[in-house]
Design a protein around this motif. Structure first.
Motif, PDB file in Angstrom:
ATOM      1  N   GLY A 277     -20.971  35.788   8.437  1.00 40.50           N
ATOM      2  CA  GLY A 277     -21.227  35.986   7.023  1.00 40.50           C
ATOM      3  C   GLY A 277     -20.174  35.371   6.121  1.00 40.50           C
ATOM      4  O   GLY A 277     -19.299  34.613   6.553  1.00 40.50           O
ATOM      5  N   ILE A 278     -20.213  35.773   4.847  1.00 35.68           N
ATOM      6  CA  ILE A 278     -19.355  35.191   3.826  1.00 35.68           C
ATOM      7  C   ILE A 278     -17.884  35.526   4.056  1.00 35.68           C
ATOM      8  O   ILE A 278     -16.995  34.713   3.750  1.00 35.68           O
ATOM      9  CB  ILE A 278     -19.808  35.666   2.416  1.00 35.68           C
ATOM     10  N   LEU A 279     -17.609  36.709   4.579  1.00 43.12           N
ATOM     11  CA  LEU A 279     -16.217  37.074   4.849  1.00 43.12           C
ATOM     12  C   LEU A 279     -15.602  36.115   5.863  1.00 43.12           C
ATOM     13  O   LEU A 279     -14.460  35.657   5.689  1.00 43.12           O
ATOM     14  CB  LEU A 279     -16.144  38.515   5.370  1.00 43.12           C
ATOM     15  N   TYR A 280     -16.351  35.810   6.890  1.00 42.66           N
ATOM     16  CA  TYR A 280     -15.852  34.851   7.878  1.00 42.66           C
ATOM     17  C   TYR A 280     -15.651  33.479   7.245  1.00 42.66           C
ATOM     18  O   TYR A 280     -14.652  32.805   7.511  1.00 42.66           O
ATOM     19  CB  TYR A 280     -16.807  34.729   9.059  1.00 42.66           C
ATOM     20  N   LEU A 281     -16.587  33.048   6.412  1.00 47.98           N
ATOM     21  CA  LEU A 281     -16.469  31.737   5.783  1.00 47.98           C
ATOM     22  C   LEU A 281     -15.182  31.633   4.970  1.00 47.98           C
ATOM     23  O   LEU A 281     -14.455  30.636   5.073  1.00 47.98           O
ATOM     24  CB  LEU A 281     -17.679  31.486   4.869  1.00 47.98           C
ATOM     25  N   ALA A 307       6.564  20.545  13.090  1.00 51.26           N
ATOM     26  CA  ALA A 307       6.002  20.721  14.441  1.00 51.26           C
ATOM     27  C   ALA A 307       6.221  22.149  14.914  1.00 51.26           C
ATOM     28  O   ALA A 307       5.324  22.788  15.478  1.00 51.26           O
ATOM     29  CB  ALA A 307       6.644  19.735  15.410  1.00 51.26           C
ATOM     30  N   ARG A 308       7.400  22.656  14.656  1.00 50.99           N
ATOM     31  CA  ARG A 308       7.724  24.035  15.051  1.00 50.99           C
ATOM     32  C   ARG A 308       6.886  25.027  14.250  1.00 50.99           C
ATOM     33  O   ARG A 308       6.356  26.007  14.800  1.00 50.99           O
ATOM     34  CB  ARG A 308       9.219  24.289  14.849  1.00 50.99           C
ATOM     35  N   THR A 309       6.768  24.773  12.957  1.00 53.71           N
ATOM     36  CA  THR A 309       5.991  25.670  12.094  1.00 53.71           C
ATOM     37  C   THR A 309       4.522  25.665  12.470  1.00 53.71           C
ATOM     38  O   THR A 309       3.881  26.723  12.538  1.00 53.71           O
ATOM     39  CB  THR A 309       6.144  25.251  10.618  1.00 53.71           C
ATOM     40  N   LEU A 310       3.965  24.476  12.724  1.00 48.83           N
ATOM     41  CA  LEU A 310       2.551  24.368  13.075  1.00 48.83           C
ATOM     42  C   LEU A 310       2.269  25.025  14.420  1.00 48.83           C
ATOM     43  O   LEU A 310       1.235  25.686  14.582  1.00 48.83           O
ATOM     44  CB  LEU A 310       2.127  22.902  13.091  1.00 48.83           C
ATOM     45  N   PHE A 311       3.166  24.862  15.375  1.00 44.80           N
ATOM     46  CA  PHE A 311       2.969  25.491  16.684  1.00 44.80           C
ATOM     47  C   PHE A 311       2.943  27.006  16.548  1.00 44.80           C
ATOM     48  O   PHE A 311       2.079  27.679  17.128  1.00 44.80           O
ATOM     49  CB  PHE A 311       4.067  25.060  17.652  1.00 44.80           C
ATOM     50  N   TRP A 312       3.868  27.546  15.783  1.00 41.28           N
ATOM     51  CA  TRP A 312       3.898  28.995  15.571  1.00 41.28           C
ATOM     52  C   TRP A 312       2.635  29.450  14.847  1.00 41.28           C
ATOM     53  O   TRP A 312       1.992  30.435  15.234  1.00 41.28           O
ATOM     54  CB  TRP A 312       5.133  29.375  14.751  1.00 41.28           C
ATOM     55  N   TYR A 313       2.257  28.735  13.799  1.00 38.90           N
ATOM     56  CA  TYR A 313       1.091  29.142  13.012  1.00 38.90           C
ATOM     57  C   TYR A 313      -0.197  29.039  13.811  1.00 38.90           C
ATOM     58  O   TYR A 313      -1.093  29.873  13.659  1.00 38.90           O
ATOM     59  CB  TYR A 313       0.983  28.284  11.749  1.00 38.90           C
ATOM     60  N   SER A 314      -0.300  28.032  14.674  1.00 30.98           N
ATOM     61  CA  SER A 314      -1.537  27.850  15.436  1.00 30.98           C
ATOM     62  C   SER A 314      -1.828  29.040  16.338  1.00 30.98           C
ATOM     63  O   SER A 314      -2.992  29.388  16.559  1.00 30.98           O
ATOM     64  CB  SER A 314      -1.477  26.559  16.259  1.00 30.98           C
ATOM     65  N   ASN A 315      -0.786  29.668  16.874  1.00 30.46           N
ATOM     66  CA  ASN A 315      -0.988  30.895  17.654  1.00 30.46           C
ATOM     67  C   ASN A 315      -1.567  32.000  16.770  1.00 30.46           C
ATOM     68  O   ASN A 315      -2.534  32.668  17.142  1.00 30.46           O
ATOM     69  CB  ASN A 315       0.334  31.349  18.265  1.00 30.46           C
ATOM     70  N   CYS A 316      -0.949  32.186  15.604  1.00 32.27           N
ATOM     71  CA  CYS A 316      -1.429  33.210  14.674  1.00 32.27           C
ATOM     72  C   CYS A 316      -2.827  32.866  14.170  1.00 32.27           C
ATOM     73  O   CYS A 316      -3.670  33.756  14.000  1.00 32.27           O
ATOM     74  CB  CYS A 316      -0.462  33.335  13.496  1.00 32.27           C
ATOM     75  N   TYR A 317      -3.071  31.589  13.929  1.00 28.31           N
ATOM     76  CA  TYR A 317      -4.354  31.126  13.398  1.00 28.31           C
ATOM     77  C   TYR A 317      -5.512  31.586  14.277  1.00 28.31           C
ATOM     78  O   TYR A 317      -6.491  32.158  13.788  1.00 28.31           O
ATOM     79  CB  TYR A 317      -4.340  29.602  13.294  1.00 28.31           C
ATOM     80  N   LEU A 318      -5.414  31.327  15.570  1.00 27.23           N
ATOM     81  CA  LEU A 318      -6.522  31.661  16.461  1.00 27.23           C
ATOM     82  C   LEU A 318      -6.744  33.162  16.525  1.00 27.23           C
ATOM     83  O   LEU A 318      -7.889  33.636  16.483  1.00 27.23           O
ATOM     84  CB  LEU A 318      -6.259  31.099  17.864  1.00 27.23           C
ATOM     85  N   ALA A 319      -5.657  33.923  16.616  1.00 21.80           N
ATOM     86  CA  ALA A 319      -5.780  35.376  16.692  1.00 21.80           C
ATOM     87  C   ALA A 319      -6.406  35.942  15.419  1.00 21.80           C
ATOM     88  O   ALA A 319      -7.302  36.790  15.473  1.00 21.80           O
ATOM     89  CB  ALA A 319      -4.403  36.004  16.942  1.00 21.80           C
ATOM     90  N   VAL A 320      -5.943  35.468  14.266  1.00 21.04           N
ATOM     91  CA  VAL A 320      -6.461  35.987  12.990  1.00 21.04           C
ATOM     92  C   VAL A 320      -7.901  35.546  12.768  1.00 21.04           C
ATOM     93  O   VAL A 320      -8.729  36.321  12.270  1.00 21.04           O
ATOM     94  CB  VAL A 320      -5.558  35.534  11.821  1.00 21.04           C
ATOM     95  N   LEU A 321      -8.233  34.313  13.148  1.00 25.04           N
ATOM     96  CA  LEU A 321      -9.605  33.823  12.980  1.00 25.04           C
ATOM     97  C   LEU A 321     -10.590  34.694  13.750  1.00 25.04           C
ATOM     98  O   LEU A 321     -11.647  35.078  13.219  1.00 25.04           O
ATOM     99  CB  LEU A 321      -9.709  32.371  13.440  1.00 25.04           C
ATOM    100  N   PHE A 322     -10.253  35.031  14.989  1.00 21.99           N
ATOM    101  CA  PHE A 322     -11.143  35.874  15.775  1.00 21.99           C
ATOM    102  C   PHE A 322     -11.159  37.300  15.244  1.00 21.99           C
ATOM    103  O   PHE A 322     -12.183  37.995  15.340  1.00 21.99           O
ATOM    104  CB  PHE A 322     -10.756  35.830  17.251  1.00 21.99           C
ATOM    105  N   ALA A 323     -10.047  37.754  14.684  1.00 25.55           N
ATOM    106  CA  ALA A 323     -10.029  39.079  14.060  1.00 25.55           C
ATOM    107  C   ALA A 323     -10.968  39.113  12.857  1.00 25.55           C
ATOM    108  O   ALA A 323     -11.695  40.100  12.640  1.00 25.55           O
ATOM    109  CB  ALA A 323      -8.611  39.436  13.637  1.00 25.55           C
ATOM    110  N   VAL A 324     -10.980  38.025  12.083  1.00 24.16           N
ATOM    111  CA  VAL A 324     -11.891  37.941  10.938  1.00 24.16           C
ATOM    112  C   VAL A 324     -13.343  37.938  11.415  1.00 24.16           C
ATOM    113  O   VAL A 324     -14.219  38.558  10.803  1.00 24.16           O
ATOM    114  CB  VAL A 324     -11.585  36.677  10.107  1.00 24.16           C
ATOM    115  N   MET A 325     -13.609  37.250  12.522  1.00 24.26           N
ATOM    116  CA  MET A 325     -14.965  37.272  13.094  1.00 24.26           C
ATOM    117  C   MET A 325     -15.390  38.692  13.433  1.00 24.26           C
ATOM    118  O   MET A 325     -16.518  39.108  13.138  1.00 24.26           O
ATOM    119  CB  MET A 325     -15.016  36.427  14.369  1.00 24.26           C
ATOM    120  N   VAL A 326     -14.497  39.430  14.056  1.00 24.38           N
ATOM    121  CA  VAL A 326     -14.804  40.806  14.439  1.00 24.38           C
ATOM    122  C   VAL A 326     -15.094  41.660  13.211  1.00 24.38           C
ATOM    123  O   VAL A 326     -16.084  42.409  13.169  1.00 24.38           O
ATOM    124  CB  VAL A 326     -13.630  41.399  15.259  1.00 24.38           C
ATOM    125  N   ILE A 327     -14.238  41.557  12.202  1.00 25.41           N
ATOM    126  CA  ILE A 327     -14.429  42.341  10.972  1.00 25.41           C
ATOM    127  C   ILE A 327     -15.751  41.972  10.310  1.00 25.41           C
ATOM    128  O   ILE A 327     -16.511  42.842   9.866  1.00 25.41           O
ATOM    129  CB  ILE A 327     -13.248  42.119  10.012  1.00 25.41           C
TER     130      ILE A 327
END
Length: 333
Positions: A277-281, A307-327
């Motif tokens: 839905g829209i929340l995920y979008l 490079a260091r910042t993007l690597f750290w963020y990419s871990n958080c990105y995937l976890a948060v994206l799937f959390a948003v899917m769940v919500i």
């Protein structure tokens, strides 16, 4: 570029002289420090032995995979499935991931000795013998198949077994040492847990499951190439043809940027196909936009900061994206 002439599994390093022998005495194990007769036996605390074997399973990687597995189960079910099913799926998934990682450590033990990032792992550090690590990996794989078959379903067991074979044979034994596309193709193994979680609930797969698989698949290159930029000298010493070693840092940064844009586009598909839905979008656009911005800064800034910042963020990105899917799935559907 000169590559390794022999695969890792053909090499036996003399540094591996610390067998773990199950002889217990008051919470310790008696461990000979060499194979020759007459060499003193050292008592190793049992917790250190357990820790050494857990280290082979790469738990820091496995935790993210298990989180994605649970997220897929909640997304398809609309809520948390039966606790027994979740526990069985997570146990089987953890054993499958641990199996693949153990065998990977066995095969890569020669290059793990060379790379500073991996020298403290159990095999190069001499805390576990190669043969025991290999047997432990096979035992975990067999155990995973049995747990998933008996307590979940056959499809989830087959998917997990296929992921182990793909990661070990296709990625570790072939792609990793032969092509700069090793991470791109090999990333499929890390995307399978989402299919396992989906299959655990439905005993089938669907378009949504494939889209979730694709998100993880296209997330892997920018995530891992950011790390490769940080430790490219390690890969160079180990003669691993990672993209920064073969094509240079500028091309790697360019590929990270392009894959980040592609990933953003892929993440929009669950909304386009009306699976989300829209929340995920909103979440996908914001999270992906930040990733693309960081990838652009990485392309323009030649220091290792982004490079260091993007690597750290990419871990958080995937976890948060799937959390948003769940919500989105639980609250809006």
């Amino acid at each position: 570029m000169k590559l390794l002439h022999r695969p890792a599994w053909m090499k036996i390093s003399p540094a591996y002289v610390l067998p773990i022998v199950p002889t217990t005495h008051g919470g310790t194990l008696d461990v000979p420090v060499a194979g020759d007769q007459g060499v003193p036996v050292v008592s190793v605390p049992l917790r250190q032995v357990i820790s050494a074997y857990i280290n082979l399973m790469k738990p820091h990687v496995t935790v993210l995979l298990l989180g994605i597995t649970v997220a897929a189960m909640v997304i398809v079910h609309g809520s948390l499935p039966a606790l027994g099913l979740v526990i069985a799926t997570l146990l089987g998934g953890a054993m499958a991931a641990g199996s693949a990682n153990c065998i990977n450590c066995y095969i890569d033990r020669d290059i793990d000795q060379v790379m500073s990032r991996t020298q403290r792992r159990s095999l190069p550090a001499g805390r576990v013998q190669p043969r025991q690590a290999l047997l432990f990996g096979f035992a975990l794989g067999i155990g995973s198949f049995l747990v998933l078959t008996l307590f979940v379903n056959l499809l989830s067991a087959v998917l997990s077994a296929a992921a182990i074979v793909f990661y070990v044979v296709v990625y570790t034994m072939w792609l990793k040492r032969t092509t700069t596309q090793n991470i791109v193709i090999g990333g499929a193994a890390g995307a399978v847990p989402v299919l396992v979680g989906w299959a655990a609930v439905t005993n089938s797969l669907s378009l949504t499951a494939i889209l979730l698989f694709a998100i993880i698949f296209f997330w892997t290159p920018p995530h891992f190439w950011a790390l490769a930029l940080l430790i490219h000298k390690d890969y160079e010493r180990a003669h691993i043809p990672m993209l920064p070693v073969v094509k240079g840092e500028h091309e790697t940064r360019r590929q990270v940027f392009l894959y980040s844009i592609l990933l953003l586009a892929i993440t929009l598909l669950p909304y386009v196909t009306q699976r989300m839905g829209i929340l995920y979008l909103i979440g996908a656009v914001l999270l992906g936009g930040i990733l693309v911005y960081m990838a652009l800064r990485l392309l323009m800034d030649h220091t290792k900061k982004w490079a260091r910042t993007l690597f750290w963020y990419s871990n958080c990105y995937l976890a948060v994206l799937f959390a948003v899917m769940v919500i989105d799935r639980v609250l809006l559907h």
